[in-house]
Write a protein that holds these residues in place. Structure first.
Motif, PDB file in Angstrom:
ATOM      1  N   LEU B  68      13.090 -11.164  21.848  1.00  0.00           N
ATOM      2  CA  LEU B  68      13.388 -12.595  21.673  1.00  0.00           C
ATOM      3  C   LEU B  68      12.192 -13.403  21.174  1.00  0.00           C
ATOM      4  CD1 LEU B  68      15.483 -13.292  24.904  1.00  0.00           C
ATOM      5  CD2 LEU B  68      16.346 -13.052  22.577  1.00  0.00           C
ATOM      6  N   SER B  69      10.994 -12.881  21.359  1.00  0.00           N
ATOM      7  CA  SER B  69       9.805 -13.659  20.954  1.00  0.00           C
ATOM      8  C   SER B  69       8.597 -12.748  20.840  1.00  0.00           C
ATOM      9  CB  SER B  69       9.506 -14.756  21.985  1.00  0.00           C
ATOM     10  OG  SER B  69       9.006 -14.171  23.181  1.00  0.00           O
ATOM     11  N   GLY B  70       7.530 -13.280  20.261  1.00  0.00           N
ATOM     12  CA  GLY B  70       6.244 -12.583  20.273  1.00  0.00           C
ATOM     13  C   GLY B  70       6.042 -11.560  19.166  1.00  0.00           C
ATOM     14  N   VAL B  71       7.053 -11.344  18.339  1.00  0.00           N
ATOM     15  CA  VAL B  71       6.913 -10.415  17.221  1.00  0.00           C
ATOM     16  C   VAL B  71       7.257 -11.174  15.951  1.00  0.00           C
ATOM     17  CG1 VAL B  71       7.771  -8.277  16.177  1.00  0.00           C
ATOM     18  CG2 VAL B  71       7.483  -8.437  18.660  1.00  0.00           C
ATOM     19  N   PHE B  72       6.411 -11.085  14.950  1.00  0.00           N
ATOM     20  CA  PHE B  72       6.629 -11.813  13.700  1.00  0.00           C
ATOM     21  C   PHE B  72       6.275 -10.898  12.538  1.00  0.00           C
ATOM     22  CE2 PHE B  72       5.008 -14.970  10.497  1.00  0.00           C
ATOM     23  CZ  PHE B  72       6.257 -15.510  10.190  1.00  0.00           C
ATOM     24  N   GLU B  73       7.174 -10.819  11.605  1.00  0.00           N
ATOM     25  CA  GLU B  73       6.984  -9.933  10.456  1.00  0.00           C
ATOM     26  C   GLU B  73       6.616  -8.524  10.907  1.00  0.00           C
ATOM     27  OE1 GLU B  73       4.213 -12.150   8.005  1.00  0.00           O
ATOM     28  OE2 GLU B  73       5.833 -13.382   7.179  1.00  0.00           O
ATOM     29  N   GLY B  74       7.314  -8.067  11.975  1.00  0.00           N
ATOM     30  CA  GLY B  74       7.166  -6.676  12.413  1.00  0.00           C
ATOM     31  C   GLY B  74       5.958  -6.357  13.253  1.00  0.00           C
ATOM     32  N   ARG B  75       5.140  -7.373  13.551  1.00  0.00           N
ATOM     33  CA  ARG B  75       3.966  -7.114  14.374  1.00  0.00           C
ATOM     34  C   ARG B  75       3.874  -8.097  15.539  1.00  0.00           C
ATOM     35  NH1 ARG B  75      -1.192  -7.558  11.065  1.00  0.00           N
ATOM     36  NH2 ARG B  75       0.016  -9.138   9.943  1.00  0.00           N
ATOM     37  N   THR B  76       3.272  -7.652  16.627  1.00  0.00           N
ATOM     38  CA  THR B  76       3.062  -8.545  17.760  1.00  0.00           C
ATOM     39  C   THR B  76       2.071  -9.640  17.355  1.00  0.00           C
ATOM     40  OG1 THR B  76       1.271  -7.158  18.584  1.00  0.00           O
ATOM     41  CG2 THR B  76       3.467  -6.708  19.435  1.00  0.00           C
ATOM     42  N   GLY B  78       0.405 -11.670  19.673  1.00  0.00           N
ATOM     43  CA  GLY B  78      -0.531 -12.006  20.738  1.00  0.00           C
ATOM     44  C   GLY B  78       0.074 -12.959  21.753  1.00  0.00           C
ATOM     45  N   THR B  79       1.221 -13.526  21.435  1.00  0.00           N
ATOM     46  CA  THR B  79       1.902 -14.449  22.356  1.00  0.00           C
ATOM     47  C   THR B  79       2.987 -13.674  23.113  1.00  0.00           C
ATOM     48  OG1 THR B  79       3.437 -15.174  20.649  1.00  0.00           O
ATOM     49  CG2 THR B  79       1.369 -16.379  20.807  1.00  0.00           C
ATOM     50  N   PRO B  80       3.579 -14.283  24.150  1.00  0.00           N
ATOM     51  CA  PRO B  80       4.476 -13.525  25.024  1.00  0.00           C
ATOM     52  C   PRO B  80       5.649 -12.861  24.289  1.00  0.00           C
ATOM     53  CG  PRO B  80       4.033 -15.689  25.963  1.00  0.00           C
ATOM     54  CD  PRO B  80       3.435 -15.681  24.591  1.00  0.00           C
ATOM     55  N   ILE B  81       5.869 -11.609  24.621  1.00  0.00           N
ATOM     56  CA  ILE B  81       7.005 -10.860  24.089  1.00  0.00           C
ATOM     57  C   ILE B  81       8.103 -10.898  25.144  1.00  0.00           C
ATOM     58  CG2 ILE B  81       7.791  -8.606  23.277  1.00  0.00           C
ATOM     59  CD1 ILE B  81       4.790  -8.002  22.671  1.00  0.00           C
ATOM     60  N   SER B  82       9.215 -11.517  24.803  1.00  0.00           N
ATOM     61  CA  SER B  82      10.331 -11.593  25.742  1.00  0.00           C
ATOM     62  C   SER B  82      11.383 -10.585  25.331  1.00  0.00           C
ATOM     63  CB  SER B  82      10.906 -13.015  25.734  1.00  0.00           C
ATOM     64  OG  SER B  82      11.990 -13.102  26.628  1.00  0.00           O
ATOM     65  N   LEU B  83      11.745  -9.702  26.265  1.00  0.00           N
ATOM     66  CA  LEU B  83      12.740  -8.661  25.994  1.00  0.00           C
ATOM     67  C   LEU B  83      13.929  -8.856  26.917  1.00  0.00           C
ATOM     68  CD1 LEU B  83      10.340  -5.572  25.865  1.00  0.00           C
ATOM     69  CD2 LEU B  83      11.118  -6.994  23.962  1.00  0.00           C
ATOM     70  N   ILE B  84      15.123  -8.680  26.385  1.00  0.00           N
ATOM     71  CA  ILE B  84      16.321  -8.880  27.201  1.00  0.00           C
ATOM     72  C   ILE B  84      17.278  -7.704  27.016  1.00  0.00           C
ATOM     73  CG2 ILE B  84      17.614 -10.188  25.447  1.00  0.00           C
ATOM     74  CD1 ILE B  84      18.588 -12.031  27.719  1.00  0.00           C
ATOM     75  N   VAL B  85      17.936  -7.326  28.101  1.00  0.00           N
ATOM     76  CA  VAL B  85      19.002  -6.311  28.099  1.00  0.00           C
ATOM     77  C   VAL B  85      20.189  -6.944  28.812  1.00  0.00           C
ATOM     78  CG1 VAL B  85      19.731  -4.120  29.106  1.00  0.00           C
ATOM     79  CG2 VAL B  85      17.470  -4.309  28.049  1.00  0.00           C
ATOM     80  N   HIS B  86      21.288  -7.083  28.119  1.00  0.00           N
ATOM     81  CA  HIS B  86      22.461  -7.691  28.745  1.00  0.00           C
ATOM     82  C   HIS B  86      23.201  -6.680  29.617  1.00  0.00           C
ATOM     83  CE1 HIS B  86      22.381 -11.650  26.848  1.00  0.00           C
ATOM     84  NE2 HIS B  86      21.792 -11.029  25.835  1.00  0.00           N
ATOM     85  N   ASN B  87      23.673  -7.149  30.736  1.00  0.00           N
ATOM     86  CA  ASN B  87      24.546  -6.328  31.577  1.00  0.00           C
ATOM     87  C   ASN B  87      25.945  -6.403  30.988  1.00  0.00           C
ATOM     88  OD1 ASN B  87      22.868  -5.274  33.606  1.00  0.00           O
ATOM     89  ND2 ASN B  87      22.875  -7.212  34.718  1.00  0.00           N
ATOM     90  N   THR B  88      26.463  -5.268  30.551  1.00  0.00           N
ATOM     91  CA  THR B  88      27.757  -5.324  29.862  1.00  0.00           C
ATOM     92  C   THR B  88      28.903  -4.775  30.686  1.00  0.00           C
ATOM     93  OG1 THR B  88      27.221  -3.201  28.866  1.00  0.00           O
ATOM     94  CG2 THR B  88      26.746  -5.175  27.557  1.00  0.00           C
ATOM     95  N   SER B  89      28.623  -3.785  31.542  1.00  0.00           N
ATOM     96  CA  SER B  89      29.760  -3.121  32.194  1.00  0.00           C
ATOM     97  C   SER B  89      29.825  -3.407  33.679  1.00  0.00           C
ATOM     98  CB  SER B  89      29.664  -1.618  31.954  1.00  0.00           C
ATOM     99  OG  SER B  89      28.623  -1.096  32.750  1.00  0.00           O
ATOM    100  N   GLN B  90      29.260  -4.518  34.080  1.00  0.00           N
ATOM    101  CA  GLN B  90      29.270  -4.849  35.504  1.00  0.00           C
ATOM    102  C   GLN B  90      30.616  -5.470  35.851  1.00  0.00           C
ATOM    103  OE1 GLN B  90      26.866  -3.416  36.631  1.00  0.00           O
ATOM    104  NE2 GLN B  90      25.574  -3.336  34.817  1.00  0.00           N
TER     105      GLN B  90
END
Lengths: 366, 366, 366, 366
Positions: B68-76, B78-90
């Motif tokens: 979601l954030s922290g990666v630009f043009e394929g590279r990190t 230096g700012t926070p990298i936000s990663l998300i995984v949705h719960n789909t089968s709960q």
């Protein structure tokens, strides 16, 4: 970061080397109002003091603690408590030989790699004397835990193959035997075992255990700051510890779920458990049962045999370590384990005070 | 403090519950310039994904990660990298029964004691799904370690009584067997053992091991932030781990010093050791040899037998846990161990950059 | 360390860039049991939303917040609260020009120097949109402070030369005027001033103030963690703030002690002060009087005039910034100041719970 | 948490009270290999020593520093440096009167509210003597900064209405005038002003300034750990400071963007700025220009006039403060500002070493 600070709220910073002028600790975040004097701390330091029996080095160190700040009219003020222990018997001898080579099992090589050079006198900062600050601070943590009705007790579980018989557990015996075992008979056997090892110019490993009683349920945090995770760090940070167990530890890996689960039941109107394989912690949070920790300690690396090693010039050489060294580390490390456990629990207790909104509201609407 | 943040420089914060909308992690302090895309992370998440073999729960979870954030043009950046995984089968099923009682071996009771109530759906925050954030962040740490020439590899060492034969060690096998064992033959035997346990509606414990190669000497700090202490915390913070060993671990307690000391010697002009009982760490600092860690994991507490417990009203009751549960935790926890180890090492490497004045001066006078 | 985490017990971690997929925050250490839903947070976010008046950029951003974790059955669970705001109107336009040069007064150059490159779209991480996470988290802190009887209120004190007349202070006016001034008449004058500046393609600076009522005496710590020190950091960490005052601030430097000392006196049986030059803090600890903070904010650096600058190739060039930019930063920063103040106070309140041994003992003997 | 620890990598912990046995500091994380002896530190301590001129208290304090650990063979070892200064002239007089009431402008009341009681002798932990530890640690930070080509210089900017003429700036004058002003003529005028105030039994406020030269661009972090935010905290944590400015500070609030923006330009092939209103920091990160900080300091609260106050029994009383007190705080606080700035910058420099992957890879592939 040399990593000499421990704790979040009750925060300690230790300093000092084996052969420097002094060692000490600053305790920041100690709550105000605790009655405290030097003797409260001294009796913990005396438990790690060498020279008191045949199985500790014959070096004489007074290890007398002095309170330099943070206590006024006999009570802690809430500001930093600075404690100092002067090194009195560090004879200024010739260390030039030891300076040049790397003792097997010691941190000589890794310090040189990290820092470019090292204080080679008696191990410097990697010496067991570094634990003086931990024990001095831990004595204060123990006194606060006592006021909260929590007791922490560590002892030697085994020395080489000689294990204490827990059915003979006697708390007083821990303080009286040179082995710090809670079973006087096992202690006698262990002393014979140590004697044999020493005659072969060798050293021995062992196991120490720590039990905590009176810790309320609900202490510890659920993810990275699990109570058992923090205890594992605390105990593993004691030099020479190579393994840490909580509750039944390694044994649980060989069990079935049906054997290992602790059944909940009611006792005197309170929730408790029929067994305590978990060692008092579930999901990183205390469950109100006895907390049980175990640490496995390697044999003293300083042995009086000719050993192979290398020196700073990259030559393979043979060395003979001199000096005075305990044939086993465990008995003097027991109080360190007790103190590291107490420091960890106290910090978790203080952090836990803000877990529920209700508690915060009542605290400030008092 | 819910203790969901880990690390000093490379700092991660995980969030999310088993049956919430999503789980994720924020990585703060990731150095800028690392090429990174979702697939770098996904292949680590896939290793902990359920539903891929007979020994994992048949729940289907896609566990697809999104940056979601922290990666630009394929590279990190230096700012926070936000990663998300949705719960789909709960599936939104009825949890009212489980809400009222305490499952043995789970954190239900301790969460209620700490917080006053809990998200009882599938374990909530104490579910194994909490490790999604750790693995997603760990994947990035592993990629950086690779760039530094350091490899981290975890695997199942034993399942119940079935132990991998390390002479048959094959790194590829770890990724291909459902047991995550490095020895295909032991893996077969382990699967039979698991099958037998499952037929008895029971679960099994096991041991996992992690080896680190390429770590330079000098990493880690000498007192509370010893490399082994931090690794012990990292590993013990994984749910169900009850013991941690470094190098020869518990065995060292039974040894003599003359057996346990690792002799230093020269090899190709470099200092190395003849043996590695210490597991690559001396005095809390890496010695340049392979780092070896072991974790002992209790059997899955959710078993399909009638169990005795208590409910929130303080009544002793009998329960039958339903749902889909792995008969063993270890195979899916292996990648979590790998990731927690990588996170800990990377942080220690970054902190170590300021250990010597010379390095700092050259860094800024570049 | 990108420094995106704030707080010790109530700890927040923000993430996201101006033109990324989303922005958000993870709040770790929120006490369990707080009733919380999206609208509690949304009304704070709405106060910093653009496009609502002539003095804010006409960009339309919905800035709708979603709670992803940490809330169950309408109450916080004590585990991390993950909040997300999707970027909806970030048009994928051509940023190649802006990518190559350094806008005066912006962080373009310093980011490039630090990280080697930057996300140049709309300021990336250095955009004002970064404060979304702060405000979302601050809304929760404010709700907890309310439960403790503490109110935090920030407003625009002056815009350019136009200052609010505090004798006309009206809290409702702050929320209703586009200037966020508490004095409707001054607000009108300020709007005229802004209009004039805009017609000259220029921007304007200003001052914002924050007052805290109901904070008990005794909050804050005496040395590095002084309450005013932490507030100064909190406020100075808001982009464009160039000065921070506590109480009478700069003015005290021109006073005599006899003028500046606040006399203690009794009121309704309680200790209070005859004046409050100190702004409610003595020796870093709250004294029970109103806490008063002021922040001085530079004019928006993006102006619609031709400016001189350099590009990444080291050429001196002339640029004309396009896009939509507020002619003044202050009115939308007011809620950020309120939130940063609330976060700082709440953390200090939670930390303070362990200041006295007596409180700890009663807490655990409840 | 008494908040006596400062810094992340270069971490200091101060301790000690005005009238205790001693004061000191432990510096953890000082890089190994720095040549260091007592005189490096003593010359900083001497700048804050009282009794050296007519405008400081006539109390005689030797304030001699002793290094207790962390230095071996004349160089820092990377392990904690413990520094101690003994209190020698703290006469054991009768403090029973001061113990019972709250001095206006002091922390007596707030300490009592926080901790339940206080060390009332001479201010205890809230005394200006607390800064001894900061200055001792700061001297080491300054020495490291020097090795990196960075100079930090603080001085008195104004005393009451008397301001230094910066066109007459002379660095040597700062160390030679009792006012610590860089302009000898203004210093004479200031001394006359102070004399007049003292004859009226009153005290005076003032302003101090700090400039940093040689700091490379790219230092500091973009969100909460902005360089200016951390400097603001550092400076505001010095007792009696009531406002902090960066660059043009408060003035920027009255400016237009077109006036306040610093134009980038090229000089000798490097990026620089035509003006420096920003004070060397953009977006929280250094821009390579001079860093400029200003702190406004209230007049000494201890004045020799009858003052109104209350005592612990809640009675309104009149008091006359006795003892020896400086008529102005600024001249002796200047070195504290210099040291707090140095500590903050050094920590930011060390943290910054891991900002780019490239730097890390070259560091470890050296």
């Amino acid at each position: 970061m040399a990593g000499s600070t421990y704790g979040t709220i009750f925060k300690i910073t230790t300093w000092g080397e084996s052969h420097g002028k002094a060692l000490g600790v600053v305790i920041d975040g100690c709550p105000a109002g605790l009655p405290l004097n030097e003797s409260d701390i001294q009796r913990y330091l005396d438990r790690r003091k060498p020279g008191t029996s045949s199985i500790t080095t014959q070096r004489k160190e007074a290890d007398e603690v002095e309170i330099l700040s943070g206590v006024f009219e006999g009570r802690t003020t809430g500001t930093p408590i600075s404690l100092i222990v002067h090194n009195t018997s560090q004879i200024s001898k010739d260390y030039s030989e030891i300076a040049s080579y790397y003792r097997p099992g010691h941190a000589d090589y890794t310090f040189d790699e990290k820092y470019g050079f090292r204080d080679y006198r008696g191990g410097g900062r990697s010496s067991g004397r570094e634990t003086i600050g931990r024990v001095a601070a831990g004595a204060i943590a123990c006194k606060i835990l006592e006021a909260l009705g929590i007791s922490v007790c560590a002892y030697t579980r085994s020395i080489g193959p000689v294990e204490a018989d827990m059915s003979k557990f006697n708390r007083q015996t821990i303080l009286e035997t040179p082995t710090a075992m809670p079973d006087a008979q096992a202690s006698e056997a262990a002393l014979l075992h140590l004697d044999a090892a020493r005659q072969e110019n060798d050293s021995v490993g062992g196991c120490m255990e720590c039990i905590v009683e009176g810790l309320p349920a609900g202490i510890g945090d659920p993810v990275f700051e699990k109570l058992d995770a923090n205890l594992a760090k605390a105990i593993m940070s004691i030099g020479a510890v190579k393994a840490v167990e909580i509750g039944d530890g390694c044994q649980t890996a060989l069990r079935r779920g049906s054997e290992n689960n602790d059944t909940f039941r009611m006792e005197h109107g309170s929730v408790t458990k029929a067994t305590n394989h978990a060692g008092g912690i579930l999901g990183g949070i205390s469950d109100g049962n006895t907390v049980i920790l175990r640490a496995y300690v390697k044999p003293t690396p300083s042995i009086f045999r000719t050993q192979q090693t290398v020196n700073q010039s990259g030559e393979e050489i043979q060395i003979n370590i001199k000096g005075r060294h305990d044939p086993i580390i465990v008995p003097r490390a027991v109080v360190v384990m007790e103190c590291m456990t107490a420091l960890t629990l106290l910090d978790a207790l203080l952090i836990n005070m803000s877990a529920k909104l209700d508690s915060i509201v009542s605290f400030y609407h008092k």
